[in-house]
Design a protein around this motif. Sequence first.
Motif, short mmCIF file in Angstrom:
data_model
loop_
_atom_site.label_atom_id
_atom_site.label_comp_id
_atom_site.label_asym_id
_atom_site.label_seq_id
_atom_site.Cartn_x
_atom_site.Cartn_y
_atom_site.Cartn_z
N VAL A 207 26.44 -33.97 -5.56
CA VAL A 207 26.08 -33.41 -4.25
C VAL A 207 25.15 -32.20 -4.43
O VAL A 207 25.54 -31.19 -5.01
N GLY A 208 23.93 -32.36 -3.92
CA GLY A 208 22.98 -31.25 -3.94
C GLY A 208 22.95 -30.56 -2.59
O GLY A 208 23.85 -30.73 -1.76
N GLU A 209 21.90 -29.80 -2.38
CA GLU A 209 21.83 -28.98 -1.17
C GLU A 209 21.21 -29.75 0.01
O GLU A 209 21.89 -30.10 0.96
N ALA A 210 19.93 -30.01 -0.09
CA ALA A 210 19.20 -30.64 1.02
C ALA A 210 17.93 -31.24 0.45
O ALA A 210 17.44 -30.79 -0.60
N PRO A 211 17.34 -32.21 1.11
CA PRO A 211 16.09 -32.77 0.61
C PRO A 211 14.99 -31.72 0.56
O PRO A 211 14.92 -30.83 1.40
N GLY A 212 14.17 -31.82 -0.46
CA GLY A 212 12.97 -31.00 -0.54
C GLY A 212 11.78 -31.80 -0.02
O GLY A 212 11.95 -32.88 0.59
N GLU A 213 10.59 -31.32 -0.32
CA GLU A 213 9.41 -31.97 0.24
C GLU A 213 9.27 -33.42 -0.24
O GLU A 213 9.02 -34.34 0.54
N GLN A 214 9.43 -33.62 -1.55
CA GLN A 214 9.27 -34.97 -2.10
C GLN A 214 10.33 -35.92 -1.55
O GLN A 214 10.05 -37.08 -1.23
N GLU A 215 11.55 -35.41 -1.47
CA GLU A 215 12.65 -36.24 -0.97
C GLU A 215 12.42 -36.62 0.49
O GLU A 215 12.67 -37.76 0.91
N ASP A 216 11.91 -35.65 1.25
CA ASP A 216 11.61 -35.90 2.66
C ASP A 216 10.51 -36.96 2.80
O ASP A 216 10.54 -37.82 3.67
N HIS A 220 14.46 -40.48 -0.61
CA HIS A 220 15.48 -40.60 -1.67
C HIS A 220 15.82 -39.22 -2.22
O HIS A 220 14.96 -38.32 -2.24
N PRO A 221 17.05 -39.05 -2.69
CA PRO A 221 17.46 -37.72 -3.16
C PRO A 221 16.95 -37.44 -4.57
O PRO A 221 16.81 -38.36 -5.39
N PHE A 222 16.69 -36.19 -4.85
CA PHE A 222 16.34 -35.73 -6.19
C PHE A 222 15.27 -36.61 -6.85
O PHE A 222 15.50 -37.23 -7.88
N VAL A 223 14.11 -36.66 -6.23
CA VAL A 223 13.01 -37.43 -6.82
C VAL A 223 11.90 -36.53 -7.36
O VAL A 223 10.96 -37.00 -7.99
N THR A 248 23.71 -37.50 -3.44
CA THR A 248 23.43 -37.17 -2.05
C THR A 248 23.34 -35.66 -1.89
O THR A 248 23.37 -34.93 -2.88
N ASN A 249 23.22 -35.21 -0.67
CA ASN A 249 23.11 -33.77 -0.37
C ASN A 249 24.07 -33.40 0.75
O ASN A 249 24.49 -34.26 1.54
N VAL A 250 24.35 -32.11 0.86
CA VAL A 250 25.15 -31.64 1.99
C VAL A 250 24.41 -31.90 3.29
O VAL A 250 24.97 -32.36 4.28
N TYR A 327 25.22 -25.48 -11.96
CA TYR A 327 23.99 -24.91 -11.42
C TYR A 327 23.10 -26.01 -10.84
O TYR A 327 23.11 -27.15 -11.30
N HIS A 328 22.31 -25.61 -9.87
CA HIS A 328 21.34 -26.54 -9.30
C HIS A 328 20.19 -26.73 -10.29
O HIS A 328 19.74 -25.75 -10.91
N PRO A 329 19.72 -27.96 -10.46
CA PRO A 329 18.61 -28.18 -11.41
C PRO A 329 17.39 -27.31 -11.12
O PRO A 329 16.69 -26.90 -12.05
#
Length: 353
Positions: A207-216, A220-223, A248-250, A327-329
């Motif tokens: 479980v990560g935090e939230a999608p970033g730009e690439q994920e958005d 897909h999560p953590f891409v 996934t993310n929160v 820790y978060h990557p």
Amino acid sequence: MTVPTPAVAPRVNPLQRIWLREIGMERLWLRPAPADARAPVAPQAPVSKPVLLDSGVAARAPDAPAAHVNVSGQPAAVQAPVAAVPPAAVPPAAPMPAAASVAASAAASTAAPVAAPAAVATERSSGRPGIPASILNRTGPPPRPVPKTAEEEAVEAPRIPVAEAVKNANLDELREQVVACTACGLCQGRRHAVFGHGATPTRWLVVGEAPGEQEDRQGHPFVGRSGQLLDAMLAAVGMSRDTDVFITNVIKCRPPGNRNPKPEEIAACSPYLMRQIALLKPERILVLGRFAAQTLLGTDATIGSLRGRVHTLKTEDGSQIPLIVSYHPAYLLRSPSEKARAWQDLKLASRQI
Ligand code: URA
């Protein structure tokens, strides 16, 4: 027509006064009245705000301590870490569950229409022959409706509370709900809602935090770069998102500018994560980063105090899932010297199988 002048003028508020002026009756009606002969003012009904979002959230409130969290989002009564934990690291019980306070704030900010105060112009008599009470008691001209934008319509459309909608959903249905979700304002800026991706059956849920730009962009999560590091970390303990891990993310939609999600966004989104956990039944949950850890554990504690031990997430059906914080990557990319600690966390997670 001659309107009989009243012996005693009723009490009016400033808006009523303006209205009476508009209809040319102010002079006739607003002669000073003796203090003991004022017309009674109808009582105002209390404003009630129905709760729309009944989210199963385990998000943190400012003072909420760490606690077990069950899958319906309710922090459990006790925290019993598997590994030895100094007593000082286990905070006292919360006076109010973090989940409840966040859900309440979500309700206040995203709730269904607030009930209007009881109209002053109830059907009581005006006390003036020929003058309907509805005119006498009006508080102003009727408000002009302001046209809503399409986005506002979408967000404000009556909807089933997320916590209700997810209850019986299977994983595919849940994914459809997430993709179509309009439970908070983040839906307006997203390209894709990011449900999550990975192996089912699932050994580890990450479980990560939230999608970033690439994920958005990709849905897909953590891409992005964080995702590459995450894949390498998982591979180091023999895990892969294709065969063992669901990621996934929160929060399922990207917050603008990658800002921290707001409590009402967490409250709106958390039932999806809780349902994912209930459906996937992972053997282990690996939580990445301060934000996700604090949200899932309902605490303000630092990541330093949360990692290095095994927490437990209680599910609706009573089972307990070991939960490990690391820790978060993205943080590890900025602080590579912390990778050694992240490695310890991964080994701790591996040992729990
Ligand atoms: N960071 C996250 O927390 N989640 C993602 O999916 C990508 C980056």
